[in-house]
Design an enzyme around this catalytic site. Structure first.
Site, PDB file in Angstrom:
ATOM      1  N   ASP A 289      -0.118  -5.362   5.828  1.00 41.85           N
ATOM      2  CA  ASP A 289      -1.447  -5.672   5.305  1.00 41.85           C
ATOM      3  C   ASP A 289      -1.377  -5.862   3.795  1.00 41.85           C
ATOM      4  O   ASP A 289      -1.431  -4.905   3.027  1.00 41.85           O
ATOM      5  CB  ASP A 289      -2.420  -4.538   5.658  1.00 41.85           C
ATOM      6  CG  ASP A 289      -3.838  -4.820   5.168  1.00 41.85           C
ATOM      7  OD1 ASP A 289      -4.118  -5.972   4.749  1.00 41.85           O
ATOM      8  OD2 ASP A 289      -4.667  -3.885   5.208  1.00 41.85           O
ATOM      9  N   LYS A 296      -4.356  -6.821  -2.180  1.00 41.20           N
ATOM     10  CA  LYS A 296      -4.300  -5.421  -2.601  1.00 41.20           C
ATOM     11  C   LYS A 296      -3.543  -5.306  -3.916  1.00 41.20           C
ATOM     12  O   LYS A 296      -2.667  -6.127  -4.197  1.00 41.20           O
ATOM     13  CB  LYS A 296      -3.534  -4.596  -1.549  1.00 41.20           C
ATOM     14  CG  LYS A 296      -4.320  -4.274  -0.303  1.00 41.20           C
ATOM     15  CD  LYS A 296      -3.502  -3.361   0.604  1.00 41.20           C
ATOM     16  CE  LYS A 296      -4.223  -3.115   1.915  1.00 41.20           C
ATOM     17  NZ  LYS A 296      -5.494  -2.385   1.780  1.00 41.20           N
ATOM     18  N   ASP A 307       0.611  -0.137   8.662  1.00 40.42           N
ATOM     19  CA  ASP A 307      -0.739  -0.477   9.123  1.00 40.42           C
ATOM     20  C   ASP A 307      -0.775  -0.805  10.622  1.00 40.42           C
ATOM     21  O   ASP A 307      -1.797  -1.205  11.163  1.00 40.42           O
ATOM     22  CB  ASP A 307      -1.298  -1.644   8.285  1.00 40.42           C
ATOM     23  CG  ASP A 307      -2.816  -1.591   8.159  1.00 40.42           C
ATOM     24  OD1 ASP A 307      -3.395  -0.514   8.394  1.00 40.42           O
ATOM     25  OD2 ASP A 307      -3.419  -2.643   7.840  1.00 40.42           O
ATOM     26  N   ASP A 366      -9.412  -8.150   3.210  1.00 39.77           N
ATOM     27  CA  ASP A 366      -8.685  -6.889   3.379  1.00 39.77           C
ATOM     28  C   ASP A 366      -9.343  -5.987   4.438  1.00 39.77           C
ATOM     29  O   ASP A 366      -8.763  -4.979   4.830  1.00 39.77           O
ATOM     30  CB  ASP A 366      -8.592  -6.161   2.028  1.00 39.77           C
ATOM     31  CG  ASP A 366      -7.501  -5.103   2.003  1.00 39.77           C
ATOM     32  OD1 ASP A 366      -6.682  -5.077   2.938  1.00 39.77           O
ATOM     33  OD2 ASP A 366      -7.483  -4.311   1.038  1.00 39.77           O
ATOM     34  N   GLU A 368      -9.433  -6.422   7.550  1.00 43.90           N
ATOM     35  CA  GLU A 368      -8.908  -7.208   8.666  1.00 43.90           C
ATOM     36  C   GLU A 368      -8.767  -6.413   9.944  1.00 43.90           C
ATOM     37  O   GLU A 368      -8.807  -6.966  11.044  1.00 43.90           O
ATOM     38  CB  GLU A 368      -7.553  -7.814   8.276  1.00 43.90           C
ATOM     39  CG  GLU A 368      -6.333  -6.902   8.470  1.00 43.90           C
ATOM     40  CD  GLU A 368      -6.357  -5.628   7.632  1.00 43.90           C
ATOM     41  OE1 GLU A 368      -7.044  -5.622   6.587  1.00 43.90           O
ATOM     42  OE2 GLU A 368      -5.716  -4.629   8.026  1.00 43.90           O
ATOM     43  N   ARG A 370     -10.646  -4.206  11.498  1.00 42.61           N
ATOM     44  CA  ARG A 370     -11.810  -4.217  12.399  1.00 42.61           C
ATOM     45  C   ARG A 370     -11.944  -5.560  13.116  1.00 42.61           C
ATOM     46  O   ARG A 370     -12.502  -5.618  14.208  1.00 42.61           O
ATOM     47  CB  ARG A 370     -13.081  -3.880  11.587  1.00 42.61           C
ATOM     48  CG  ARG A 370     -13.362  -4.855  10.487  1.00 42.61           C
ATOM     49  CD  ARG A 370     -14.279  -4.284   9.420  1.00 42.61           C
ATOM     50  NE  ARG A 370     -13.622  -3.271   8.587  1.00 42.61           N
ATOM     51  CZ  ARG A 370     -14.233  -2.549   7.659  1.00 42.61           C
ATOM     52  NH1 ARG A 370     -15.528  -2.706   7.436  1.00 42.61           N
ATOM     53  NH2 ARG A 370     -13.563  -1.672   6.939  1.00 42.61           N
TER      54      ARG A 370
END
Ligand code: BES
Ligand code: MN
Ligand code: ZN
Length: 517
Positions: A289, A296, A307, A366, A368, A370
């Site tokens: 991620d 990030k 992740d 970011d 992502e 969900r």
């Protein structure tokens, strides 16, 4: 170091090991003699074990350890007398931790062959002590060192790929012949270690770097695990994801060279087992991620190889459930994608359509996790109509801030189910703590231009993420577990050196086995 386990019943006297661990309980007075059945070992130790006990220095209080070295010309290097205290008082968690300390030391000293000798009672229930200690030894000895080649300068401990397979990293568990009910003891220890080894498999998967584990290779790992333990495994290619209109997972994966995959693992798909109901477990499998175009900061990126720890938890739990052959139908769904910034990446302000038909405004690429979970949850609900569904995800930094590595955030649409999970967690040594899921949280996720937006901002991050997921589960009883804090940590404990914890494997297996009863 990963240890292979061998369970021997009977000939303790001839056992070979670099470190031989002898757990000793006390009943009232300080023990002054060796437990029964260990005289052959003592003879090989030149009588030093009995001498040490006779001297009375070793009180056998919880955590007491006495290392005794064998004679120079003997064949046993060292024995560790391990105090368990009053046998009736010691609990599972304490036993596991004691094992963890022993395992850690053995791994550090590179004394690969550890043997655990389990004397028969009285006062000590051998199956409980042996299973919990061995569980701890394996977890404590675990270290992700497979990429350290021989003579690695950094730590001096790397042993490389060949050594990794050597017969020398091994745990033998030996029962004294006179122990009653040996066959049952063996099978109880075996069952416990199925779960331990599945947790270690989850740690391994999560610790693998993202150039090794990406959606296709995660699917491959699932396939080979499934074949080994007898699970069904089906993998949806990106073409199939498109056919199924899984627009959310496709959007997250579209910036990456590695296309997304939806992976289904299935256990117990027989009419008889389905009568007990169908359970679903959904794991977030973001193999890396970066944040996507909502990139990030550099410092928070390296941990994002983890992740996919929710996926690893589902992987491990399904493995354990298969090995234990729990009599119930269980499906595991893993939503695997890599979240990358690129010319083909999804953008903040894109509006996408999920498999459920609901539309989502992307406000932050970011958020992502969900999105991939929305398609996976919907797929599970529509395909199996599960009696209960648990999702596991490293979903929010907010969960990490709230709980650190010490607890998993739990919320959902069914208080009784959440209570089941908390109880399973308590039995397994994993803490689940409830967070609210209120209508205001759902409201915070509503978009002005689509049905949903994928971020509600910083406030109540755990709950707003949960409220979003709730929109994709219908009326299926459901619990969401946010393991962003508990899934990985640099905090050391006797059972964990750092990196992926493998959290969730124990709790989910425990929950399914309670449901199967
Ligand atoms: N994978 C992260 C959450 C995370 C953070 C897990 C730290 C483990 C450690 C997740 O995809 C994420 O980036 N969440 C955002 C959501 C926000 C943009 C609404 C977060 O929590 O900041
Ligand atoms: Mn993210
Ligand atoms: Zn993420």
């Amino acid at each position: 170091m990963t240890m292979r386990v061998q369970i021997d019943a009977g000939d303790v006297g001839a056992i070979q090991a670099d470190t031989l661990v002898i757990p000793i309980t006390r009943r009232g007075e300080t023990p002054s003699a060796l437990p029964q059945g260990l005289s052959a070992i003592d003879r090989r130790m030149g009588g030093r074990l009995a001498d040490a006990l006779a001297a009375g220095d070793f009180k056998a209080n919880v955590g007491d350890r006495l290392v005794i070295y064998g004679p120079r010309d003997g064949d046993l290097v060292r024995c560790v007398l391990l105090g368990l205290g009053e046998a009736e008082k010691i609990d599972d968690a304490a036993l596991r931790e004691l094992g963890g300390r022993v395992g850690r030391e053995a791994a550090r000293a590179n004394t690969g062959r550890v043997a655990l000798v389990v004397p028969p009672g009285p006062g000590l229930a051998p199956e409980r002590a042996a299973a919990r200690l061995a569980d701890g030894i394996l977890l404590g000895a675990y270290d992700f060192d497979r990429y350290q080649t021989a003579g690695s300068k950094a730590t001096g401990k790397g042993k490389g790929r060949d050594a990794r397979r050597s017969a020398s990293s091994r745990l033998r568990i030996a029962f004294v012949r006179r122990t009653k009910g040996l066959a049952r003891l063996r099978s109880e220890v075996r069952d416990t270690l199925h779960v331990t080894e599945s947790q270690i498999a989850a740690r391994d998967l999560s610790n693998e770097p993202p150039n090794v584990i990406y959606p296709e290779t995660l699917a491959r790992a699932c396939r080979s695990m499934a074949r080994a333990v007898g699970l069904r495994c089906a993998v949806m290619s990106d073409a199939e994801l498109r056919r199924r209109k899984m627009g959310a997972i496709l959007a997250v994966g579209q910036g990456s060279q590695h296309p997304p995959r939806m992976i289904v693992l299935e256990h117990g798909a027989t009419a008889a087992r389905k009568k007990k109901g169908t359970l679903a477990m959904i794991g977030k499998g973001i193999t890396f991620d970066s944040g996507g175009l909502s990139l990030k900061p550099a410092a928070s990126m390296p941990d994002m190889k983890h992740d996919m720890s929710g996926a690893a938890a589902v992987f491990g739990a399904m493995r354990a459930i298969a090995l234990l052959d729990l009599p119930i139908h269980v499906v595991g769904v893993i939503a695997a994608a890599e979240n990358m910034p690129s010319g083909t990446a999804y953008r903040p302000s894109d509006i996408i359509e999920s498999a459920s038909g609901q539309t989502i405004e992307i406000v932050n690429t970011d958020a992502e996790g969900r999105l991939v979970m929305a398609d996976a949850l919907h797929h599970a609900v529509r395909t199996w109509k599960p009696d209960a569904m648990i999702d596991v995800a490293t979903l929010t930094g907010a969960a990490m801030l709230a709980f650190g590595p010490w607890a998993t955030a739990g919320l959902g649409n069914d208080d009784a189910l959440l209570a089941e999970l908390r109880e399973a967690g308590d039995r397994a040594g994993e803490t689940v703590w409830p967070m609210p899921l209120l209508d205001v949280h759902t409201k915070a996720m509503k978009s002005k231009v689509a049905d949903w937006k994928n971020s509600g901002g910083r406030d109540a991050g755990v709950s707003t993420a949960g409220a979003f997921l709730k929109g994709f589960v219908g009326d299926t009883p459901w619990v969401h577990l946010d393991i962003a804090g508990s899934g990985m940590t640099s905090t050391q404990t006797p059972l964990h050196v750092g990196g992926a914890t493998g959290v969730g494997v124990r709790m989910l297996t425990e929950w399914v086995s309670a449901r199967a009863r």
